[in-house]
Design an enzyme around this catalytic site. Structure first.
Site, PDB file in Angstrom:
ATOM      1  N   ASP A  77       4.395 -66.135  52.035  1.00  0.00           N
ATOM      2  CA  ASP A  77       4.363 -66.525  50.625  1.00  0.00           C
ATOM      3  C   ASP A  77       3.779 -67.932  50.452  1.00  0.00           C
ATOM      4  O   ASP A  77       3.750 -68.728  51.395  1.00  0.00           O
ATOM      5  CB  ASP A  77       5.764 -66.445  50.009  1.00  0.00           C
ATOM      6  CG  ASP A  77       6.792 -67.338  50.693  1.00  0.00           C
ATOM      7  OD1 ASP A  77       6.694 -67.532  51.923  1.00  0.00           O
ATOM      8  OD2 ASP A  77       7.687 -67.858  50.004  1.00  0.00           O
ATOM      9  N   GLU A 142       9.816 -67.944  52.463  1.00  0.00           N
ATOM     10  CA  GLU A 142      10.156 -69.277  52.982  1.00  0.00           C
ATOM     11  C   GLU A 142      10.153 -70.316  51.868  1.00  0.00           C
ATOM     12  O   GLU A 142      10.985 -71.218  51.839  1.00  0.00           O
ATOM     13  CB  GLU A 142       9.151 -69.682  54.075  1.00  0.00           C
ATOM     14  CG  GLU A 142       9.573 -70.927  54.868  1.00  0.00           C
ATOM     15  CD  GLU A 142       9.194 -72.262  54.217  1.00  0.00           C
ATOM     16  OE1 GLU A 142       9.770 -73.296  54.605  1.00  0.00           O
ATOM     17  OE2 GLU A 142       8.322 -72.262  53.331  1.00  0.00           O
TER      18      GLU A 142
HETATM   19 ZN    ZN Z   1       5.162 -73.665  54.670  1.00  0.00          ZN
END
Ligand code: ZN
Length: 399
Positions: A77, A142
């Site tokens: 992401d 993340e």
């Molecule tokens: Zn990163």
């Protein structure tokens, strides 16, 4: 015009998969990686510890299954963009005439995910057979804390079955001629303080006084803030080197709330404080200190402090560090070991006892992660691929 290097082409294709939070195209991303696995002759697996959020693992099988595997981790992401502030479409992966590839995720961290895979392509073409198995993991979420990504994945039997011994993860680009290597992280503590007192007319000395209580405690936070800021600016470590942000505890009062009208003394005053505790601080003692400040003023403190996730040795006691530093010195690249000032997925790995080092092999490049016009020059990217070729070649045969 010279033909584009295949690694650069794949990098730009990956950048065009729009995995921007809060609605990343994870299905499109998994499909891209599946095709990639077929192209490179790697095993493909997609796990969904949380439905709709695939953790994709591309595996290059080693010859000795008794040895633990190397995990090459990256997140898929990317953070949102302020479109108007970009000079290029952030998901077109435009390459400027000087070779700069402008795209969201070009530094953070699609360059690293592709770097791992393109290094494996080269190693395979050289006939290298790994002794240890290599898993390239592509994890979701993340950028929003990793709860449904790495944190969920490491609790599964699928993760255990990967039998990981050592992990590489992301770092940050370096504006000068060196690579930063992250071996630890600070512990974030988001605190809410609630002070209570009596209400009354603004003309009186009302006691107990909620805002006065809160401000006295906040002044202690601010004094800590100032002394840590000074230490960062002026202090020196025992070895004579300067402190970096990750070495000190940062403090910021981020929310303040009290009152209904200028001439009414409020009964309640609230504040939120963002504290990032340096890994050298004893967390038990630190918590006691802060609680003591609050108890003195009868202030209620809420907000859990997570446990320290642990550090990975960045010295000769760690064989993985030795491999990394030998490869860097062969390539005449200086390494700068540091504590990561914010959070990465490495903390989940370290918390279960795995050694993990964070490095993005990007030097002489401004730090533009999460910024407008994030870019990476294609030659810098290719240098990173070549670095991974040397590094992975050594890691897969380390006993
Ligand atoms: Zn990163």
């Amino acid at each position: 015009m010279a033909e584009e290097n295949i690694a650069v082409t794949r990098f730009r294709e990956y950048l065009r998969v729009n995995t921007m939070q809060p609605k990343p195209d994870y299905a499109g991303c998994a499909a891209f990686l599946k095709g990639y696995a077929e192209e490179l002759g790697l095993e493909y697996a997609a796990y969904e510890p949380v439905a709709g959020k695939p953790v994709v693992v591309l595996t290059w099988r080693g010859s000795d299954p008794t040895l633990g595997a190397i995990l090459l981790n990256s997140h898929t992401d990317v953070v949102p963009v302020s479109r108007a502030r970009w000079t290029q479409d952030p998901f077109a992966a435009t390459k400027l005439p000087n070779g700069d590839i402008v795209a969201r995720g070009s530094q953070d961290m699609k360059c690293v995910g592709i770097g791992y895979l393109e290094a494996i392509r080269i190693l395979k073409s050289q006939g290298v057979v790994p002794v240890r198995t290599v898993h390239s993991s592509f994890v979701p979420d993340e950028e929003i804390g990793g709860t449904d990504g790495m944190k969920a994945f490491i609790q599964t039997a699928d993760f255990k079955a990967l039998n990981v011994d050592f992990a590489l993860d992301e770092g940050i680009s370096h504006p000068d001629d060196a690579y930063k290597v992250f071996y630890s992280e600070r512990t974030p503590w988001w605190i809410t303080l609630t002070a209570k007192g009596s209400a009354g007319h603004g003309s009186q000395f009302i006691e107990p006084n909620a805002t006065a209580r809160l401000i006295r405690v906040l002044n202690k936070f601010l004094a800590l803030r100032e002394s840590e800021q000074r230490r960062l600016a002026l202090g020196l470590k025992l070895d004579g080197s300067k402190y970096t942000l990750g070495d000190v505890t940062s403090v910021n009062v981020t929310m303040l709330n009290a009152g209904v009208q200028a001439n009414v003394v409020p009964e309640v005053a609230k504040a939120s404080v963002d504290v990032r505790v340096a890994p050298t601080v004893n967390l038990v003692e630190f918590k006691k200190l802060i609680r003591g400040w609050c108890d003195e003023e009868e202030i209620e403190l809420t907000g859990m402090m997570p446990d320290f996730s642990g550090s990975t040795a960045a010295d000769s006691s760690n064989k993985w560090w030795n491999v990394l530093s030998a490869v860097a010195s062969q390539r005449s690249v200086k390494l700068e070991p540091e504590v990561f000032p914010a959070g990465t997925d490495s903390r989940f790995l370290r918390a279960i006892g795995l050694p993990a080092l964070g490095i993005s092999p990007i030097r002489n490049t401004p730090i533009l992660l999460h910024d407008h016009d994030e870019f990476l020059n294609e030659n810098t990217f290719l240098e990173g691929v070549s670095f991974y070729v040397d590094l992975i070649k050594q890691l897969v045969r380390t006993q």
